[in-house]
Each structure stands twice: as C-alpha cells, then as structure tokens.
Design a protein around this motif. Sequence first.
Motif, PDB file in Angstrom:
ATOM      1  N   ILE A   1       0.794  -1.076   0.156  1.00  0.00           N
ATOM      2  CA  ILE A   1       0.053   0.076  -0.217  1.00  0.00           C
ATOM      3  C   ILE A   1       0.661   1.659  -0.039  1.00  0.00           C
ATOM      4  CG2 ILE A   1      -1.490   1.513   0.926  1.00  0.00           C
ATOM      5  CD1 ILE A   1      -3.063  -1.881   0.631  1.00  0.00           C
ATOM      6  N   ASN A   2       0.551   2.331  -0.941  1.00  0.00           N
ATOM      7  CA  ASN A   2       1.734   3.027  -0.757  1.00  0.00           C
ATOM      8  C   ASN A   2       0.992   4.182   0.009  1.00  0.00           C
ATOM      9  OD1 ASN A   2      -0.158   4.339  -2.357  1.00  0.00           O
ATOM     10  ND2 ASN A   2       1.103   4.242  -4.397  1.00  0.00           N
ATOM     11  N   LYS A   3       1.851   5.753  -0.695  1.00  0.00           N
ATOM     12  CA  LYS A   3       1.990   6.915   0.526  1.00  0.00           C
ATOM     13  C   LYS A   3      -0.044   7.711   0.373  1.00  0.00           C
ATOM     14  CE  LYS A   3       6.132   8.637   1.109  1.00  0.00           C
ATOM     15  NZ  LYS A   3       6.992   9.845   0.764  1.00  0.00           N
ATOM     16  N   ALA A   4      -0.135   7.017  -1.177  1.00  0.00           N
ATOM     17  CA  ALA A   4      -1.968   7.322  -1.702  1.00  0.00           C
ATOM     18  C   ALA A   4      -3.169   6.542  -1.293  1.00  0.00           C
ATOM     19  CB  ALA A   4      -1.416   8.062  -3.106  1.00  0.00           C
ATOM     20  N   GLY A   5      -2.107   5.484  -0.714  1.00  0.00           N
ATOM     21  CA  GLY A   5      -3.600   4.620  -0.560  1.00  0.00           C
ATOM     22  C   GLY A   5      -3.833   3.481  -1.363  1.00  0.00           C
ATOM     23  N   LEU A   6      -2.692   3.830  -2.197  1.00  0.00           N
ATOM     24  CA  LEU A   6      -3.090   2.879  -3.442  1.00  0.00           C
ATOM     25  C   LEU A   6      -2.409   0.942  -3.477  1.00  0.00           C
ATOM     26  CD1 LEU A   6      -3.457   5.106  -6.619  1.00  0.00           C
ATOM     27  CD2 LEU A   6      -5.319   4.215  -5.592  1.00  0.00           C
ATOM     28  N   ILE A   7      -3.032   0.825  -4.414  1.00  0.00           N
ATOM     29  CA  ILE A   7      -2.167  -0.998  -4.212  1.00  0.00           C
ATOM     30  C   ILE A   7      -0.767  -0.969  -5.174  1.00  0.00           C
ATOM     31  CG2 ILE A   7      -2.110  -3.198  -5.088  1.00  0.00           C
ATOM     32  CD1 ILE A   7      -4.971  -3.734  -3.283  1.00  0.00           C
ATOM     33  N   GLU A   8       0.429  -0.836  -5.004  1.00  0.00           N
ATOM     34  CA  GLU A   8       1.448  -0.798  -5.673  1.00  0.00           C
ATOM     35  C   GLU A   8       2.038  -1.870  -6.549  1.00  0.00           C
ATOM     36  OE1 GLU A   8       4.793   3.148  -7.015  1.00  0.00           O
ATOM     37  OE2 GLU A   8       4.406   1.662  -4.218  1.00  0.00           O
TER      38      GLU A   8
ATOM     39  N   ALA B   1     -19.719 -18.836 -11.656  1.00  0.00           N
ATOM     40  CA  ALA B   1     -21.559 -19.644 -11.733  1.00  0.00           C
ATOM     41  C   ALA B   1     -22.311 -19.037 -10.501  1.00  0.00           C
ATOM     42  CB  ALA B   1     -21.734 -21.222 -11.846  1.00  0.00           C
ATOM     43  N   GLY B   2     -23.289 -18.766 -10.788  1.00  0.00           N
ATOM     44  CA  GLY B   2     -24.634 -17.838  -9.325  1.00  0.00           C
ATOM     45  C   GLY B   2     -24.467 -16.203 -10.074  1.00  0.00           C
ATOM     46  N   GLY B   3     -25.060 -15.761  -9.772  1.00  0.00           N
ATOM     47  CA  GLY B   3     -25.531 -14.321  -9.331  1.00  0.00           C
ATOM     48  C   GLY B   3     -25.147 -13.923 -11.159  1.00  0.00           C
ATOM     49  N   TYR B   4     -24.910 -12.531 -11.137  1.00  0.00           N
ATOM     50  CA  TYR B   4     -24.777 -11.558 -11.872  1.00  0.00           C
ATOM     51  C   TYR B   4     -24.225 -10.784 -11.812  1.00  0.00           C
ATOM     52  CZ  TYR B   4     -29.790 -13.162 -12.717  1.00  0.00           C
ATOM     53  OH  TYR B   4     -31.002 -13.886 -13.358  1.00  0.00           O
ATOM     54  N   VAL B   5     -22.727 -10.536 -12.538  1.00  0.00           N
ATOM     55  CA  VAL B   5     -21.987 -10.199 -12.280  1.00  0.00           C
ATOM     56  C   VAL B   5     -21.869  -9.101 -13.508  1.00  0.00           C
ATOM     57  CG1 VAL B   5     -18.844 -10.110 -12.350  1.00  0.00           C
ATOM     58  CG2 VAL B   5     -20.667 -12.106 -11.402  1.00  0.00           C
ATOM     59  N   THR B   6     -21.288  -7.724 -13.194  1.00  0.00           N
ATOM     60  CA  THR B   6     -20.427  -7.087 -14.630  1.00  0.00           C
ATOM     61  C   THR B   6     -19.590  -6.723 -13.979  1.00  0.00           C
ATOM     62  OG1 THR B   6     -22.896  -6.277 -14.111  1.00  0.00           O
ATOM     63  CG2 THR B   6     -21.109  -4.868 -15.100  1.00  0.00           C
ATOM     64  N   PRO B   7     -18.305  -7.385 -14.653  1.00  0.00           N
ATOM     65  CA  PRO B   7     -16.455  -7.060 -15.073  1.00  0.00           C
ATOM     66  C   PRO B   7     -16.447  -5.231 -15.123  1.00  0.00           C
ATOM     67  CG  PRO B   7     -17.127  -8.464 -16.644  1.00  0.00           C
ATOM     68  CD  PRO B   7     -18.831  -8.138 -16.227  1.00  0.00           C
ATOM     69  N   ASN B   8     -15.591  -5.245 -14.899  1.00  0.00           N
ATOM     70  CA  ASN B   8     -15.096  -3.918 -15.225  1.00  0.00           C
ATOM     71  C   ASN B   8     -15.481  -2.647 -14.977  1.00  0.00           C
ATOM     72  OD1 ASN B   8     -12.350  -4.830 -16.006  1.00  0.00           O
ATOM     73  ND2 ASN B   8     -13.486  -5.375 -18.246  1.00  0.00           N
ATOM     74  N   TYR B   9     -17.087  -2.799 -13.368  1.00  0.00           N
ATOM     75  CA  TYR B   9     -17.424  -1.392 -13.378  1.00  0.00           C
ATOM     76  C   TYR B   9     -16.955  -0.232 -12.721  1.00  0.00           C
ATOM     77  CZ  TYR B   9     -22.286  -0.306 -11.178  1.00  0.00           C
ATOM     78  OH  TYR B   9     -23.771   0.556 -11.061  1.00  0.00           O
ATOM     79  N   GLY B  10     -15.990  -0.308 -12.663  1.00  0.00           N
ATOM     80  CA  GLY B  10     -15.296   1.307 -12.142  1.00  0.00           C
ATOM     81  C   GLY B  10     -13.860   0.758 -11.321  1.00  0.00           C
ATOM     82  N   THR B  11     -12.909   1.172 -10.629  1.00  0.00           N
ATOM     83  CA  THR B  11     -12.022   1.493  -9.975  1.00  0.00           C
ATOM     84  C   THR B  11     -12.029   1.966  -8.422  1.00  0.00           C
ATOM     85  OG1 THR B  11     -11.093   1.739 -12.178  1.00  0.00           O
ATOM     86  CG2 THR B  11      -9.793   2.076  -9.961  1.00  0.00           C
ATOM     87  N   SER B  12     -12.633   0.903  -7.481  1.00  0.00           N
ATOM     88  CA  SER B  12     -11.659   1.434  -6.176  1.00  0.00           C
ATOM     89  C   SER B  12     -10.631   1.946  -5.802  1.00  0.00           C
ATOM     90  CB  SER B  12     -11.071  -0.652  -5.576  1.00  0.00           C
ATOM     91  OG  SER B  12      -9.675  -1.425  -5.339  1.00  0.00           O
ATOM     92  N   PRO B  13     -10.803   2.256  -4.410  1.00  0.00           N
ATOM     93  CA  PRO B  13      -9.740   3.175  -4.127  1.00  0.00           C
ATOM     94  C   PRO B  13      -8.983   2.831  -4.410  1.00  0.00           C
ATOM     95  CG  PRO B  13     -11.337   2.704  -2.782  1.00  0.00           C
ATOM     96  CD  PRO B  13     -11.635   1.828  -3.289  1.00  0.00           C
ATOM     97  N   GLN B  14      -8.568   1.385  -4.016  1.00  0.00           N
ATOM     98  CA  GLN B  14      -7.048   0.694  -3.985  1.00  0.00           C
ATOM     99  C   GLN B  14      -6.623   0.688  -5.367  1.00  0.00           C
ATOM    100  OE1 GLN B  14      -9.359  -0.878  -2.690  1.00  0.00           O
ATOM    101  NE2 GLN B  14      -9.501  -0.435  -0.307  1.00  0.00           N
ATOM    102  N   GLY B  15      -6.861   1.295  -6.348  1.00  0.00           N
ATOM    103  CA  GLY B  15      -6.854   1.158  -7.758  1.00  0.00           C
ATOM    104  C   GLY B  15      -7.245  -0.384  -8.953  1.00  0.00           C
ATOM    105  N   LEU B  16      -7.237  -1.416  -8.058  1.00  0.00           N
ATOM    106  CA  LEU B  16      -8.114  -2.066  -8.140  1.00  0.00           C
ATOM    107  C   LEU B  16      -8.843  -1.835  -9.487  1.00  0.00           C
ATOM    108  CD1 LEU B  16      -7.822  -4.348  -5.438  1.00  0.00           C
ATOM    109  CD2 LEU B  16      -5.779  -4.107  -7.326  1.00  0.00           C
TER     110      LEU B  16
END
Length: 181
Positions: free
Chosen positions: A12-19, A58-73
């Motif tokens: 976790i870098n200084k900005a709180g992102l995963i690096e 399998a199961g549920g409904y999934v929308t990939p690439n829905y956005g970006t997390s605060p961690q940059g994922l």
Amino acid sequence: FSFDRASSATVINKAGLIETVGSGEPRIDYKDDSKGALLLETQRTNLVVLSNDFSGLAGGYVTPNYGTSPQGLSVSRVLFTATNQVLSGATSLGTGVVCNFSAYVKGIQGELIRFAAGGADISHTFSGEWERLSGSKTSVNNSWNFNTYGVATARDFLTCGAQLEQGSYATSYIPTSGSVV
C-alpha cells in the motif's frame, strides 16, 4: 539486514493505492504507518486464478470492469436477486487445510453477506465503505465463494482483489490474471 524475493509483490503506497514493486526491491508499506514500514511476510500463493474478474463464475449476475476501487483495482459488481444464491470459483486447495479467503468489498451498510474459504462459510456485515473482508476456516472442498445462504433478501455489492491462500491469516494482495500466483 538482508532479504531476498525472486518475484514482484504488492504494498500500500502513500496514496493508499496497491502498488507493485519489482523482485529484489524492499516493500515499504504505508497501510498502518504514515512514515512507511518495511513489510516482511511469509511466502503465499493466491489460488483464485482471476482475482479481479468474476464474470466467468457460476451464479449471480456479474458486471466486470464496473469501476475502480480506491486501491486502484478493477471492480466487479455482483448482484444476487434472490436468497440462497452463490457465486463460486474452483481452486486446487484440497480438503482439511486451514485457509484464508479475503477480498475488497463495498456493500450497503448493515447488510449481511456470506463468503467461504474452502467451502466453510463465514458471515460478514457490510460497513458501507470499501473494506477488506477476511476469514479463515479449515477447508471442506476445493472452492471459494460469495453467497446469500440464510440471507433474507437480495444483495448488490462491489468486489475486487479476491485471494484464497493456505494459512490462518491474509497476506498482502497477490494479483492473478489466469493462473495461481
């Protein structure tokens, strides 16, 4: 003092992102220390083969690439429209092994979700903010999942950074893109 690591790793870098830092570079982590601290961990393997893409499960409904997390994922949106639904992935974990499942999640505050480490269920109540859920159990099968077993209503939440590893606690996030790492 010396250390050795033959692969890249995350902090976790200084900005709180995963690096990601390269092999042989020390990991200075800022998660719990604003001045940074040397991060030393035991070697682990993430058994979830696509840690940020839940669309092939399998199961549920999934929308990939829905956005970006605060961690940059890259974030997937998961929608369960009924009770007793499950979103499940297979692993090579085995049975009778102490394992830990972790993932970053954001759901509606106060709502309950269940997740499983090696098939052993753990309950979690969403805080309404991004958080890393984590739980350890002795595995009963070769899977990991999110589910709504015993939950009275549907669930809609965001997730990324799924990790299943052998051990009783979560280590730093290990990204995967089609194979275990």
